[in-house]
Design an enzyme around this catalytic site. Structure first.
Site, PDB file in Angstrom:
ATOM      1  N   ASP A 254      -2.051  18.255 -10.426  1.00 39.41           N
ATOM      2  CA  ASP A 254      -0.944  18.854  -9.672  1.00 39.41           C
ATOM      3  C   ASP A 254      -1.485  20.101  -8.990  1.00 39.41           C
ATOM      4  O   ASP A 254      -2.655  20.120  -8.613  1.00 39.41           O
ATOM      5  CB  ASP A 254       0.234  19.150 -10.612  1.00 39.41           C
ATOM      6  CG  ASP A 254       1.590  19.089  -9.900  1.00 39.41           C
ATOM      7  OD1 ASP A 254       1.758  19.791  -8.890  1.00 39.41           O
ATOM      8  OD2 ASP A 254       2.460  18.328 -10.353  1.00 39.41           O
ATOM      9  N   HIS A 281      -3.150  19.558  -5.971  1.00 38.79           N
ATOM     10  CA  HIS A 281      -2.219  19.705  -4.854  1.00 38.79           C
ATOM     11  C   HIS A 281      -2.443  20.985  -4.072  1.00 38.79           C
ATOM     12  O   HIS A 281      -1.620  21.329  -3.226  1.00 38.79           O
ATOM     13  CB  HIS A 281      -0.780  19.632  -5.361  1.00 38.79           C
ATOM     14  CG  HIS A 281      -0.417  18.286  -5.923  1.00 38.79           C
ATOM     15  ND1 HIS A 281       0.826  17.990  -6.433  1.00 38.79           N
ATOM     16  CD2 HIS A 281      -1.152  17.156  -6.055  1.00 38.79           C
ATOM     17  CE1 HIS A 281       0.845  16.731  -6.854  1.00 38.79           C
ATOM     18  NE2 HIS A 281      -0.363  16.209  -6.638  1.00 38.79           N
TER      19      HIS A 281
END
Length: 891
Positions: A254, A281
């Protein structure tokens, strides 16, 4: 290592952005002194000793009893590299250190994390059902440090379940429910928290979360979790201030970093400096942005992230994001190099409108185009951003709406703009160094250097040995020739005191006296008739070498035995054995007097047979120290062979045979029986070579039972480990680094007594004796202000244990042993046959050193300069072999 510092106010002087950063003045963190050193007791998370609990209680207890400003160290111990724990609370001011090679594994038992609802490890509509693995609540100046690993085991099946933590999270995503999964590290309402050089991997959920923290440093941190592991953010500062993340490498499933703010407080004064991001991310702000300001992202590479420089929010969680600077950023293979989005959750409802203002992109270069997204909320609330020296290679896709940009069209010529050159800015993610090869194998060429003729060929002072060929296999002792005795020892026959005796010591005494009186250097032969001779035998230096031999081929028929140990007093020896020395040769009397004058014997003086006679020979005879013999035994194991909760009784050193500078000593078909320290072999004065040769010998013991700094070659012999204790070491050499050879075993068999301790397979071939050491520079020590410095003297004062000195001579007792063409039984640890000398945290600790490269590296690691402080010209090249094997077989 030279300490680095970050003075951000100086870095940005004159830019007009002096507030867009952590306001603290920082320097590289320093690991605090230890209050406790805990040794690993398991080889992996599921490989603990049978019947033992995990490490939660002992780690937490150590943390609770540690004073502020000190650290609890988790240290590897030989093949045991792992700790397994449930949730831990980190007290104020205390540092948890996971040392190099050690791994702290998080438990996979959901029950230990459960907050009381019984739903940890399950999905529901509530979430937040699990406690965090390591939590710091309130307080100040706590830390997690070390070059080891904290592993959350996110991909491992939970105890009694069919899913891992990550699978639970993915299932919740499909069900549109909440997952109850623990975070790895959480810091709440604290001040000045530090992460330093630690590796965090496989977190079940967020790796590091900060809530209302003032002062946080992550320096040299590695975060490593698969790209498909849901919600595994790297570092998330939430409603916190004065945060620095630097010199770190992050790849995860993430956000690599996500700066957030909730209604409790803004997040401000954040510096993300000199870092490398991989899968994940990206460098994110949001999605909770109820006040994020004064953020500096500088000297960052993003390689393969989904988004690059990302700000995300929506009307359900938005707020003011301002004074954000991105400087000197390189991107490659990033799907959306710039991703500024005020509509993060489509259909979000609320009145918390996201406003992004004062964004500066300065010297940003993406080597691949991707998508550039700048999406303001509405015309009256545009994203306000300035671009300087921007470059996007290729043809990016633009998605720009409600944006007030300077210049107005910064992407018009973005592929030709001035920007940093990024080709060399994408290092590979640093991998944990591969586990050391703890069973180094010699090449054929190296093995030839350990043929017995080579090993026994050289003599002299360490580093100055010269050729002095010796071929004991050519001696008639080996060839089975009949030997004509000069003296006969027979307890059952009459003695005349001239050629026939009742004791071996009396015959030795006459042989030495006759040689001196006649100035006759010819070899003297002493035949010992079968029987058990309960006496001490001291063989002094003499112009005449002495051979002691029994009749026939059965060495068990003729036994010389005594029972002394290191704790016995000299007075007790005088009372028991004094009479046998009353009329001995003066040189023998002097040896005996040196023993009886001791308050306690120590290892050196506990020998049954003490030989100082160069050229000494023995054949068909047994030398025994009967202390605690027969040894305690355990029945052979049937099922569970890990055996290890039994504590062995206290046992002292007790030597059967000591060769004290007796060069060219030779043993044919002898038995050496003892427990701890059976066979002790010392060099001559000044460390000059003392060579010994054992052929068809049998040596048994349990701990360090073949030891010393001499050169010894064991050929066609059996070396038996007795299972009287959970831990055992065949040898303990303290060979000088410059001495060519230490202990060499060729065509030998390493056997055991079949006891449960032996069959557990945890015994070691040797540990390298840290001889004459008084303090150790290696490892941590739970002593306030402790240091061990290199000096001319070797000193440690128990009354003032904080400081000591160690000299070069002690550091150079490296210990050497090579095993060739031999069979090694199942009692020897198959992955790690060479052991450390004791455990980290003990004054006598030293890690195993396989070769001179390891020796050199250990010195550098503890701050000892081998050139400047020890006088070496350079590191040996090629490396000198300390420990090695060649063409061995094993059970």
């Amino acid at each position: 290592m030279k300490k680095k510092s970050l003075s951000f106010l100086m870095l940005l002087a004159g830019t007009g952005l002096a507030q867009a950063q952590d306001q603290r003045q920082l320097s590289e963190p320093v690991v605090p002194p230890a209050c406790a050193v805990l040794a690993a007791t398991r080889t992996g998370p599921d490989a603990g000793t049978a019947g033992t609990a995990d490490d939660t209680a002992r780690i937490q207890q150590a943390l609770n009893h540690c004073a502020a400003g000190q650290s609890v160290r988790l240290a590897p111990s030989n093949q045991n590299l792992a700790f397994l724990s449930g949730p831990l609370d980190l007290p104020s001011g205390v540092t948890l250190v996971v040392e190099k090679r050690a791994t702290l594994f998080a438990s996979t038992d959901p029950a230990v994390y459960d907050r009381g609802r019984g739903d940890c490890g399950k999905t529901n509509t509530l979430g937040h059902g699990c406690r965090t693995f390591i939590r710091a609540e309130g307080g100040s100046h706590s830390a997690i440090m070390g070059e080891g690993v904290i592993d959350g085991q996110g991909g491992v099946k939970l105890d009694g379940r069919t899913e891992s933590w990550w699978q639970v999270a993915r299932r919740a995503q499909k069900e549109k429910s909440e997952h109850n999964v623990p975070r790895l590290i959480e810091v709440n309402a604290a001040r000045e928290f530090t992460l330093y050089r630690i590796t965090l991997r496989n977190s079940p959920n967020f790796h590091v979360t900060l809530n209302n923290v003032d002062g946080f440093t992550a320096w040299g941190v590695h975060i490593d979790t698969p790209a498909d592991a849901r919600n595994t953010d790297g570092i998330d500062p939430v409603s916190s201030r004065n945060v620095t993340i630097t010199h770190s490498f992050i790849r995860t499933g993430d956000d690599n970093v996500a700066i957030k703010a909730n209604k409790s407080a803004p997040t401000e004064y954040i510096s993300v400096i000199d870092n490398h991001f991989y899968s994940g991310h990206g460098m994110s702000i949001g999605s909770e942005t109820l006040g994020v300001r004064h953020v500096l992202v500088q000297d960052l590479s993003l390689d393969g992230t989904t988004s690059g420089l990302r700000i995300k929010s929506d009307v359900s969680r938005g707020g003011h994001v301002e004074d954000i600077t991105y400087r000197n950023v390189c991107l490659r293979d990033v799907a959306a190099p710039i991703d500024i989005d005020t509509h993060y959750t489509r259909g979000a409802m609320g009145d918390k409108k996201p406003v992004f203002d004062g964004l500066l992109f300065d010297q940003v270069h993406s080597l691949t185009p991707g998508k550039l997204i700048i999406q303001g909320l509405e015309a009256g609330m545009p994203v306000r951003a300035t671009f300087k020296d921007l470059r996007i290679d290729g043809s990016p896709r633009l998605q720009i709406e409600h944006a007030a940009l300077t210049p107005a069209d910064p992407f018009a010529n973005a592929n030709s703009g001035a920007a940093p050159s990024c080709e060399q800015r994408f290092p590979a993610f640093p991998q944990q160094p591969p586990a050391a090869n703890l069973r180094p194998q010699l090449s054929a060429e190296q093995a030839r250097q350990y043929a017995y003729g080579e090993v026994l060929k050289y003599a002299g002072e360490p580093g100055q040995e010269k050729a002095d060929p010796w071929d004991p296999l050519a001696d008639r002792l080996v060839q089975g020739a009949a030997l004509k005795p000069d003296y006969i020892v027979d307890a059952a026959a009459a003695e005349n005191g001239s050629t026939s005796f009742h004791s071996v010591q009396a015959a030795v005494s006459r042989a030495v006296s006759d040689a001196r009186a006649g100035k006759d250097a010819r070899r003297r032969f002493i035949l010992v008739k079968p029987g058990t001779y309960r006496e001490l035998v001291y063989v002094p230096q003499s112009i005449a070498p002495i051979t002691v031999y029994g009749e026939g081929k059965d060495a068990a028929a003729t036994v010389i035995t005594a029972s002394l140990d290191a704790a016995v007093t000299g007075k007790a020896v005088a009372e028991q054995y004094g009479a046998q020395f009353a009329h001995a040769d003066p040189d023998i009397q002097a040896m005996a007097a040196s023993v009886t004058a001791r308050e306690t014997l120590s290892t050196f003086a506990s020998a049954t047979v003490w030989v100082r006679n160069s050229g000494f020979q023995a054949r068909n005879i047994t030398f025994e120290n009967a202390y605690r013999r027969p040894p305690p035994t355990q029945a052979p194991c049937v099922e569970d062979c890990r055996a290890a909760t039994v504590v062995a009784p206290v046992q002292h050193q007790a030597v059967a045979l000591m060769l004290d500078g007796a060069d060219r000593s030779q043993f044919e078909n002898v038995r050496l029986l003892g427990l701890q320290d059976t066979l002790y072999m010392k060099t001559q004065d000044g460390g000059r070579t003392a060579r010994s040769f054992f052929n068809h010998a049998y040596v048994e013991g349990d701990v360090d039972f073949i030891f010393g700094d001499a050169t010894a070659f064991f050929y066609q012999s059996e070396i038996k480990s007795l299972g009287s204790r959970p831990n055992s070491y065949v040898g303990a050499p303290d060979t000088n680094i410059r001495t060519r050879y230490g202990l060499v075993f060729d065509h030998c068999t390493f056997t055991n007594d079949g006891s449960s301790f032996a069959q557990a397979g945890k015994y070691n071939l040797i540990r390298q004796w840290f001889h004459n050491q008084r303090c150790t520079p290696f490892g941590a020590m739970a002593i306030n202000g402790y240091s061990c410095k290199v000096a001319e003297t070797n000193h440690f004062d128990p009354q003032n244990p904080s400081t000591g000195t160690i000299n070069r001579a002690v550091l150079e007792t490296v210990g050497k042993m090579v095993v060739l063409h031999s069979h090694i039984g199942r009692h020897i640890n198959k992955t790690n046959p060479w052991a450390d000398w004791n455990q980290s945290g003990k004054l006598s600790y030293r890690p195993v050193q396989l070769d001179s490269d390891g020796y050199w590296a250990h010195l550098i690691e503890v701050g000892i300069d081998p050139v400047k402080q020890l006088g070496y010209a350079a590191r040996p090249a090629p490396a000198l072999v300390f420990l090695g094997e060649f063409e061995n077989t094993a059970d």
